[in-house]
Design an enzyme around this catalytic site. Sequence first.
Site: not given
Ligand code: XLS
Ligand code: NI
Ligand code: NI
Length: 444
Positions: A304, A317, A109, A112, A240
Amino acid sequence: MQSNIIETTTNYFTDIPKIKYEGAGSRNPFAFKHYNPEEYIGGKSMREHLRFAVSYWHTMRGAGADPFGEGTASMPWDDHSNSVENAQKRARVFFEFLEKIDADYYCFHDRDIAPELNDLAASNKALDAVVATLKEEQARTGKKLLWGTACLFTHKRYMHGAGTSCSADAFAYGASQVKKAMEVTHELGGEGYVFWGGREGYSTLLNTDMKRELDHLAKLLHMAVDYKKEIGFEGQFYIEPKPKEPTTHQYDTDSATCLNFLREYDLLDHFKLNIETNHATLAGHTMQHELRVAASANALGSIDANTGDPLLGWDTDQFPTDIYLTTHTMLEVLRMGGLTTGGLNFDAKKRRESFEPVDLFHAHIGGMDAFARGLKIAHAILEDGRLADFVKNRYSTWDSGIGQKIEAGTVSFADLEKYTLEKGEVKLESGRQEMLENLINEYI
Ligand code: XLS
Ligand code: NI
Ligand code: NI
């Protein structure tokens, strides 16, 4: 052959060797047991199949804080200031990590990689300075940007959303950030650009004009499509999906919802989906389901790669280690012909208790090996062919006779009634779920 000696600009992981494949018998925690980058599986190397990416936000910025406690992560390279110098140093350390873990791609991002400063001009300038460093490091190492994105969810100006904010000024600010993030992604040769609707949703419908908000979100995306052409950025756009968190209801809920949105607003030609495992879980779906829905619409773009905790209802995550999960994921990927612009981005973080830098290695090695196994198993299952044959045979009544006519659209209700009156009761065959589960287990 790649050299064993790596020259890095920083030296924070000197105790750790470059991670290499040693085979399933190895007991070295700093070796791949299954990921053998140059090994060919069905005509492509594992490196080309898996296209691993490291996420900047978790790896470099994830401090391990939670709502009950402060960050725990030790980051000896970071002075924890908001300075551009600190951000540039972090970027160099990140590439030291990428080289040692042997991942080819990364994702970020805007906020980041560089600090958000007092106004947009200052933030953009800081971003440019860090992007120059990233560019240098990419040139030095050959590492590539899988995708970039703009963070439209951390700053308080986005509390009501960005593209879906009730404030047109917040929309304008967000759009400006997307514009700049697209420019730097383009400059870094990014192969894609992600839109994750961080706060694009609502907490209560009492204060929300849903239709108007969705119209605005579509406007933002159309402007991005136009700007993409204007600057000649040829990377793939992705949406996403995620059903909740941070908002109670996120507009990008799941694959099907995203596809419907894209179709409704005439955006489907310009976007694919970036599917995240933990988001699928939160939506009450399997990852396999989300991938299949996307692939069926020709819109499975990127992944992801992470996993949730079945006992917790939020986006934990975690790094993926479950071989069934990676097998089913790779089955879907191989069935659609493999990843092209997309990759497997570890949108994953080590646990708060795993606070040492070395844990970044254990985490990524585990995820990469789990996907290497998933790839090999999925490939073997497809080569074996019994699963595909079973599914094909299951639908054999559609290959000829009345089924073929229905598919061709040449019969009416009246024809089907006549057919049924003559034919009598339906004869069915077993779905054989247990037998098929056993077949998968033959390969696990
Ligand atoms: C959050 C999302 C984020 C996206 C990118 O839950 O997974 O990390 O992948 O903004
Ligand atoms: Ni993500
Ligand atoms: Ni996520």
